[in-house]
Design an enzyme around this catalytic site. Sequence first.
Site: not given
Ligand code: NAI
Length: 684
Positions: A426, A447, A459, A497
């Site tokens: 994001s 996104h 996006e 955002n």
């Molecule tokens: P989260 O923390 O809920 O999930 C991330 C997951 O990735 C975890 O389950 C973790 O175990 C896993 N992970 C970490 N390193 C890894 C690897 N090397 N290989 C495989 N799995 C791995 O995070 P979330 O909120 O889902 O965010 C994920 C991405 O999405 C980020 O880049 C964030 O900026 C983006 N994003 C988040 C939004 C939100 O509202 N939470 C909205 C839009 C984008």
Amino acid sequence: MDLKHWKLERDAQDLAWLWFDRAGSATNTFSTEALRELGQVAEHLAALPPKGLAILSAKENGFAAGADIDEFTTIASAEQAMAFTNLGNEVFDRIAALPFPTLAMIHGFCMGGGTELALACRYRLMDDGPKTRMALPEVLIGIVPGWGGCKRMVPLIGAANALDLMLTGRSVDGRRAKKLGLVDAVTQKRHFANAVRMLLANPPAPYKPPFMAAVTDWPVVRSLVASMSRKKVAEKARQDHYPAPYAIIDLWKDFGGDVRNIPQSHPASMASLFAHPTTRNLIRLFKLQDRMKAMGRGSPPKVGQVEQSGGETVRHLHVIGAGAMGGDIAAWASLKGITVTLQDLAPDRIAPAVQRAHALYKKRLKQPHLVQAAMDRLIPDVAGAGVAKADLVIEAIVENAEIKRKLFAGLEPRMKEGAILATNTSSIPLQELSGVLERPERLVGLHFFNPVAQMMLVEIVEGPQTSPEVMQAGQAFARQIDKLPLPCKSAPGFLVNRVLSPYLMEAMLMLDEGIPAEAIDAAAKDFGMPMGPIELADMVGLDICWAVGHELQKPGTPIPKKLRENIEAKRLGKKTGQGFYTWSKGKAQKSNGSGSVDLKPLADRLVLPALNEAVACVREKIVADADLCDAGVIFGTGFAPHRGGPISAIHERGKESWLKAMAELRVKHGDRFVPDTGWNAIPE
Ligand code: NAI
């Protein structure tokens, strides 16, 4: 009869078959010409009655999508609006008056005027496939079902059920339609011809609703049902912001469901609704939605599997990161028919995503075999075996450029030729991630917004090296899974955002000054936001607001103190039960009312940072033009749809008035209220 848009045949059993096949269009819509021709057909059949009439569509995608929106938007006067309304009513009345059994055969989408034509028939037969949906969605563009939809649906399924459909614009599938009594039979489309012959050979008495449904339209009960419906509508939409749902209730209660009975001066009349700015804005938004949908079509992308599969987009998706976003993106894609492998560091990190997916499928698909099929398509894959087979790999791991780069470097050599790599980041510019790639042109940002199942927008982020084919493939993928693609430049915060963040930050600075959260939220809702910024921040998670705000913060802007305190104390909002509000049973606990605070200046202060940022985004060409900026901000954040988005809101009130308010705010609160130079390009 010389027909351009309809085809009429009579068979050996003296049944008439009338095919709707709008000339020059892939979709059936009702133009003046198509309506007039239907009127002629009705007249012809009335003079030479067949044993029965079946009306069906020659188009693959559905029965009919309603009035021709292009013609509709060229309507310039109340008289023209009334003439178009009257024509539809006269023609459908003629169909309803035919002295022999009539039947509509519904497949695909059946919306607005399509549903109104079907309701004018004596019987309805509906396909039971997942793509077949029926609705009266007029309310969503600020008008009422004016071609007899209200008049005919209420007696058929009762006022309570009909109001529910008309006030929400919600669509129903064949099973639900049958349960409601909207259709007489549901079957697979391939059995249609037989079912029609059986029905028309031995026509049963037309359907009558059960007592409990019918009673809601009894004159003595009507006032009660109307006032309950008004109350329910008022909880969601104010009458001055959204007059159409209130007009629907009046249309039913006071005018027998027939718009021709409403005096022009009444607020529920077609003339009044057409003159209302909300209607104009909602129709514009509808057309913008179409424009975004078209972006997903384009020419078939020339990448790997895409080419080999003859223009089809993604068959196999691999998602890395099964957290809040990755897990839900995977679930959604599988719901939409794609085979998905879902990777994370350990099985126990994938399990919650699979559980959420199951709940989603049960809610959306209902039928156990469809739920099972969607579950079968969603494959946990800790080892990452899916990478080699996937047409598209989406990364949704932690928001850390170093970790993402490391992942990409290991990933790329294992991906198949021509497959696309996408990131859900994001805030990290794509150029910071693509340096480790052999082929940076195949990296694109996809996104998504949280919650994935509810937010329409994606996006599609173009890095400096992303190829046009990969951008196109990203857009096509968004459409493949029924989302709206918005191509954006890879600049911090992209569009949504970037516009949302200064609005949320301003709200938190207001909190620091001692303005009650309830007053801040009420001011935003007063402007037309679906939810106040303080409640929204708690919902999104204060840690996420902090991270995004930090990334996008302009030099010299203060950091909200209470936000920092909450983060330090791990009070992160809804997910921890405590943020700016205390959360109980999924709801923010608010004290009653917003006190005696004047909400208008609060709303100006909240909204102006967002408007200013939207102006900057248009100037910087983050999106192609102001229209797409408006659409993106509405579909990505819910920004006051009736105002038509931030740029439209500037035009509506006038640039001068906004700039005056901004100058006053600058004196009080400093340089974060300096107008962007993009305001110069906006006409007075
Ligand atoms: P989260 O923390 O809920 O999930 C991330 C997951 O990735 C975890 O389950 C973790 O175990 C896993 N992970 C970490 N390193 C890894 C690897 N090397 N290989 C495989 N799995 C791995 O995070 P979330 O909120 O889902 O965010 C994920 C991405 O999405 C980020 O880049 C964030 O900026 C983006 N994003 C988040 C939004 C939100 O509202 N939470 C909205 C839009 C984008």
